[in-house]
Design a protein around this motif. Structure first.
Motif, PDB file in Angstrom:
ATOM      1  N   ARG A 156      19.339 -58.838 -48.019  1.00 10.37           N
ATOM      2  CA  ARG A 156      20.379 -57.689 -48.022  1.00 10.37           C
ATOM      3  C   ARG A 156      21.707 -58.706 -48.191  1.00 10.37           C
ATOM      4  NH1 ARG A 156      19.561 -52.482 -45.810  1.00 10.37           N
ATOM      5  NH2 ARG A 156      22.267 -52.050 -45.579  1.00 10.37           N
ATOM      6  N   SER A 190      26.240 -58.790 -48.656  1.00 10.47           N
ATOM      7  CA  SER A 190      27.027 -57.742 -49.251  1.00 10.47           C
ATOM      8  C   SER A 190      27.757 -58.793 -49.879  1.00 10.47           C
ATOM      9  CB  SER A 190      27.905 -57.426 -47.676  1.00 10.47           C
ATOM     10  OG  SER A 190      28.484 -57.920 -47.412  1.00 10.47           O
ATOM     11  N   ALA A 236      30.947 -59.203 -49.082  1.00 14.78           N
ATOM     12  CA  ALA A 236      31.329 -60.596 -47.832  1.00 14.78           C
ATOM     13  C   ALA A 236      30.699 -61.522 -47.033  1.00 14.78           C
ATOM     14  CB  ALA A 236      31.955 -58.981 -46.987  1.00 14.78           C
ATOM     15  N   GLU A 237      29.668 -61.090 -47.343  1.00 19.00           N
ATOM     16  CA  GLU A 237      28.755 -62.018 -46.813  1.00 19.00           C
ATOM     17  C   GLU A 237      29.138 -63.915 -47.477  1.00 19.00           C
ATOM     18  OE1 GLU A 237      25.754 -59.651 -44.240  1.00 19.00           O
ATOM     19  OE2 GLU A 237      25.985 -59.295 -46.316  1.00 19.00           O
ATOM     20  N   ASP A 277      31.505 -64.812 -47.136  1.00 20.04           N
ATOM     21  CA  ASP A 277      31.598 -66.455 -45.872  1.00 20.04           C
ATOM     22  C   ASP A 277      30.707 -67.199 -46.324  1.00 20.04           C
ATOM     23  OD1 ASP A 277      33.214 -64.404 -44.700  1.00 20.04           O
ATOM     24  OD2 ASP A 277      31.202 -63.543 -43.304  1.00 20.04           O
ATOM     25  N   GLN A 300      22.405 -68.437 -40.873  1.00 18.81           N
ATOM     26  CA  GLN A 300      23.572 -67.764 -40.190  1.00 18.81           C
ATOM     27  C   GLN A 300      24.281 -66.556 -40.946  1.00 18.81           C
ATOM     28  OE1 GLN A 300      24.852 -71.114 -38.013  1.00 18.81           O
ATOM     29  NE2 GLN A 300      23.193 -71.136 -36.863  1.00 18.81           N
ATOM     30  N   LYS A 316      20.087 -61.955 -41.677  1.00 16.28           N
ATOM     31  CA  LYS A 316      20.981 -61.053 -40.303  1.00 16.28           C
ATOM     32  C   LYS A 316      19.566 -60.694 -39.409  1.00 16.28           C
ATOM     33  CE  LYS A 316      25.374 -62.103 -40.948  1.00 16.28           C
ATOM     34  NZ  LYS A 316      26.304 -61.401 -41.068  1.00 16.28           N
ATOM     35  N   ASP A 331      24.441 -51.692 -39.311  1.00 15.08           N
ATOM     36  CA  ASP A 331      24.778 -52.674 -40.749  1.00 15.08           C
ATOM     37  C   ASP A 331      26.159 -53.995 -40.695  1.00 15.08           C
ATOM     38  OD1 ASP A 331      22.305 -53.823 -41.834  1.00 15.08           O
ATOM     39  OD2 ASP A 331      22.262 -52.172 -43.221  1.00 15.08           O
ATOM     40  N   LYS A 359      27.041 -56.299 -37.885  1.00 13.07           N
ATOM     41  CA  LYS A 359      26.182 -57.370 -38.703  1.00 13.07           C
ATOM     42  C   LYS A 359      26.568 -58.482 -39.371  1.00 13.07           C
ATOM     43  CE  LYS A 359      21.315 -57.390 -36.633  1.00 13.07           C
ATOM     44  NZ  LYS A 359      20.229 -57.137 -37.884  1.00 13.07           N
ATOM     45  N   ARG A 360      27.205 -57.530 -40.836  1.00 13.96           N
ATOM     46  CA  ARG A 360      28.323 -58.152 -41.909  1.00 13.96           C
ATOM     47  C   ARG A 360      28.844 -58.932 -40.737  1.00 13.96           C
ATOM     48  NH1 ARG A 360      27.382 -53.955 -44.796  1.00 13.96           N
ATOM     49  NH2 ARG A 360      29.209 -53.299 -43.929  1.00 13.96           N
ATOM     50  N   ARG A 361      29.866 -58.691 -40.084  1.00 12.71           N
ATOM     51  CA  ARG A 361      31.148 -59.193 -39.752  1.00 12.71           C
ATOM     52  C   ARG A 361      30.794 -59.648 -38.851  1.00 12.71           C
ATOM     53  NH1 ARG A 361      31.985 -54.031 -40.705  1.00 12.71           N
ATOM     54  NH2 ARG A 361      34.485 -53.279 -41.596  1.00 12.71           N
ATOM     55  N   CYS A 362      29.583 -60.722 -38.766  1.00 11.11           N
ATOM     56  CA  CYS A 362      29.330 -61.305 -37.482  1.00 11.11           C
ATOM     57  C   CYS A 362      28.596 -61.839 -37.303  1.00 11.11           C
ATOM     58  CB  CYS A 362      28.694 -60.659 -36.603  1.00 11.11           C
ATOM     59  SG  CYS A 362      29.238 -59.980 -35.358  1.00 11.11           S
TER      60      CYS A 362
END
Lengths: 451, 316
Positions: free
Chosen positions: A18, A20, A22-23, A26, A48, A52, B205, B208-211
């Motif tokens: 999964r 997102s 935002a990821e 990143d 990384q 996750k 989640d 986790k998304r923010r890290c």
């Protein structure tokens, strides 16, 4: 390069990771930071930001290896190993540009690159061409040849052929190089097909399997099914691993109330109530393991025992004739073998619900209390014996809930030797439960209402 | 698209991090160094997961030592709330000051006509008792306030409640927090944030998304040998190779709690104290309780002891 990243992320999503938006952003930033120079670092860095959990990490490694695998173009200096796929360290701008046909490159380019053994340039051209012909749209294996041809053309095959005709000095070398290039492009196309289409195919198959009646599932699909069960269980665990608390209105938590009101000089503006944790349900599963129902029982047990983390107190009983407890068999990791043994021990006798309920009453009735949820799984076909609905009534009186799961469709309940009509009134709910999807729904509800 | 050229190349930077960790006594691999590099560059918190005792907390400490920034640690537990993690008003001080300043207040209000005017005058001094002077900073606020930046370690986040986890989101994504009386407080310098988790429950989640997510597994034999060499320099090469091989073998067994790196280090120290030059079954049997913390595990290991020791001795 963002197009490559986009493709990569799409492939990861297809492999059940999964990610997102935002990821994904990143990941773009990471790419800008570390570049494509070092494959290992690129792998670590992307994993990384994108993967996750432990499971996702290993899936990520798998996809990464396949996605960014490039056999070096067999050129004059084969020891010159390129790193991470289509990237050239320090390459300023992309030639051609992603949206164009790719034909915009000078016609002589390809021949020069082949002659000069320009690895990086060739890979760049290959990636560009693949994007231009939308290789990521490849779906079936019969398209391989077609895509190979189109990629070659986009890379400037016409110019190459012209050069071979007009420049006899290097014609032999170029013909050889062209053949090599073709086989490399073909390999590349094949790998892409495997990446894109294999996952799509698997998803389709899993989707189909989870809807199929469990008793119809082929033995060879068992491995996929086990994976599915495990994944569904993980999802449920993630959803329910937090224990709910409920306030007990009326009981003041004095300590915390005083603390909360210090700022008002001790005047009680806020009141804090004592809370208690809602207990996890105790589950007792009574499973019919005779012929027709065995497949469904198997998956129910697999499911319940994969949920150790959120359902720590599961006791399982199996019966066809007599009933016995199989909880201890199921503690190990190898649930499959344990289930096999349970089926050997209690399966393949003529089904007798009366006997089973009597055995259960003798065995475990004392442990059934107001926190216990009793799950009964079976087709309620008792070979015309008395199903002892009176014992089921007793269980119902003691337990918090009794759920009856029947793999047969509702229309068949009560037909022939089915005692469903006599048993159902003593259950809180009686449900049809034939596919993995149904099972997931039942277990999810079990967790939702009980936790 | 391309990294800017005015800085050190990222690979060199990652290598440098690895190097300087090693000199500080924290032996790590590429993947960990990469994570630290990214966390610094992207200014994102780093969530570290892995079995207990693989050096998750140690990594934060090493980073603090390396960067020369203060380490601010917040240990999570059930029931941890804002008052203990973020800030609290110094109620006592506020009360004391109002008492002491009573006369001043009298002077101030002298001559005011009626209640309305008095209150209006008081309003002019509204914020006197709700300013930063009366704020007791807890770890999270301290980390935001640190002028030179800080290393913030939020340890064992999995032990906290999910309310607290949700509350952390604002801090982790924007490095700011809202205090109703004061408004939003932004970080002076963005701190390096580490979160660790032992996976006793699944982390949400949203968090986790923010890290960035770093998983530290048990180290491979080569890395573990390097760790032992750095931490227990007195152990001889042969002993080190053997004891690492033994522990690695032990992890292959079906144990309740597998021995972690910290336990390998303890065991190596114990063996050095006992003047062992290589491992022997009897010696191992007597010191097994350093490595294994459950009687069941010790029993399991003893059954396999001879085979494991023989294999480990071959490795040395």
């Amino acid at each position: 390069m963002t197009a490559v990243l986009g493709d990569f992320i799409r492939t990861l999503r297809a492999a059940d990771i999964r990610i997102s938006t935002a990821e994904a952003i990143d990941a773009g930033a990471v790419l800008g930071l570390v570049g494509y120079d070092d494959r290992a670092v690129l792998h670590d860095a992307l994993s990384q930001v994108l993967a996750k959990t432990e499971g996702e990490k290993s899936a990520f490694t798998d996809v990464f290896d396949r996605f960014f695998s490039f056999t070096p173009f067999a050129g004059e200096n084969p020891d010159d190993q390129p790193d991470a796929g289509d990237a050239v360290p320090g390459a300023g701008g992309l030639p051609g540009g992603g949206t164009g046909s790719g034909q915009g490159q000078p016609a002589g380019d390809l021949a020069d690159m082949l002659l000069g053994g320009d690895q990086a340039g060739l890979q760049m051209a290959l990636a560009e061409a693949a994007r231009a012909v939308q290789l990521n749209q490849i779906r079936i294996f019969t398209q391989r040849g077609q895509f190979t041809r189109r990629i070659m053309e986009a890379m400037g095959l016409a110019g190459l052929d012209e050069r071979i005709d007009n420049d006899p000095a290097v014609a032999d070398r170029l013909i050889e190089a062209r053949a090599r290039l073709q086989s490399q492009v073909y390999d590349y196309v094949e790998r892409q097909l495997e990446l894109v289409a294999a996952n799509a195919g698997r998803q389709l198959r899993e989707d189909m399997l989870s809807r199929l009646r469990l008793s119809n599932i082929d033995r060879r699909d068992m491995a996929i099914m086990r994976g599915l069960v495990r994944r569904m269980a993980r999802k449920l665990i993630a959803l329910h691993s937090r224990r709910a608390r409920r306030a007990r209105r009326g009981q003041l938590d004095v300590r915390r109330t005083i603390r909360a009101n210090i700022e008002f000089d001790g005047h009680l503006f806020h009141t804090v109530w004592k809370k208690h944790r809602v207990d996890r349900p105790k589950v007792m599963a009574i499973c019919d393991v005779s012929g027709s129902v065995a497949a469904v029982s198997r998956f129910l047990l697999m499911f319940l025992h994969s949920l150790q983390e959120v359902l720590p107190q599961v006791r399982s009983f199996a019966f066809s004739g007599e009933l016995g407890e199989i909880t201890d068999l199921l503690v190990g990791d190898d649930i499959e073998a344990a289930l096999g043994e349970a089926l050997d021990r209690y399966g393949s006798r003529s089904t007798d619900y009366g006997r089973a309920f009597a055995d259960f009453a003798e065995h475990a009735m004392a442990d059934v209390d107001h926190r216990t949820t009793v799950l009964i799984l079976g087709d309620a076909r008792s070979n015309y014996g008395d199903p002892r609905a009176d014992i089921l009534k007793q269980i119902h009186d003691r337990a918090r809930r009794v759920l009856f799961l029947n793999p047969e469709p509702r229309g068949l309940w009560g037909s022939g030797d089915s005692e469903m009509k006599r048993l159902a009134p003593h259950c809180d709910r009686a449900l049809t439960c034939a596919s993995l999807r149904d099972l997931e729904r039942v277990v999810a509800e079990l967790l939702r209402t009980a936790v | 698209m391309n990294q800017s050229t005015d800085q050190v190349s990222p690979l060199a930077a990652i290598g440098a991090i690895e190097q300087s960790f090693a000199t500080a006594g924290y032996i790590c691999n590429r993947s960990i160094a990469t994570a630290i590099f990214l966390a610094q560059k992207l200014e994102k918190p780093l969530l570290i997961e892995g079995p207990p005792g693989v050096g998750k907390t140690e990594l934060a400490k090493a980073t603090a030592a390396l960067t020369g920034k203060p380490l601010i640690r917040l240990q999570c537990y059930e029931g941890l709330d804002e008052a203990k993690a973020l800030y609290e008003w110094k109620y006592g001080k506020q009360l004391l000051y109002t008492q002491v300043l009573k006369e001043k207040l009298g002077d101030l209000l002298a001559g005011a006509q009626g209640l309305k005017e008095s209150i209006a005058r008081l309003h002019e001094f509204d914020d006197t008792f709700f300013n930063e002077e009366f704020l007791e900073p807890r770890p999270l606020l301290k980390a935001l306030w640190a002028p030179e930046g800080a290393v913030l370690l939020i340890d064992e986040i999995d032990k906290s409640d999910d309310e607290f986890e949700a509350f952390l989101l604002e801090l982790l994504s924007d490095f700011q927090i809202s205090i109703p009386e004061l408004g939003t407080i932004k970080a002076k310098t963005i701190p390096i944030v580490f979160l660790t988790s032992n996976n006793t429950r699944e982390i949400g989640d949203a968090l986790k998304r923010r890290c960035l997510h770093l998983f530290i597994p048990f180290p491979d034999p080569a890395l573990e040998q390097r760790i032992i060499r750095a931490r227990v320099p007195d152990a001889e090469d042969r002993l080190r190779a053997q004891l690492v091989a033994f522990v690695q073998g032990l992890r292959g067994l079906d144990l309740k709690k597998k021995p972690a790196v910290s336990e390998t280090i303890d065991w190596a120290r114990a063996l050095v104290l006992l003047h062992a030059r290589e491992i022997e079954p009897e010696l191992v049997r007597q010191t097994l309780n350093v490595l294994l913390k459950f009687q069941d595990d010790i029993d399991t290991a003893e059954a396999e002891l001879h085979a494991l020791v023989a294999r480990a001795r071959k490795a040395g």
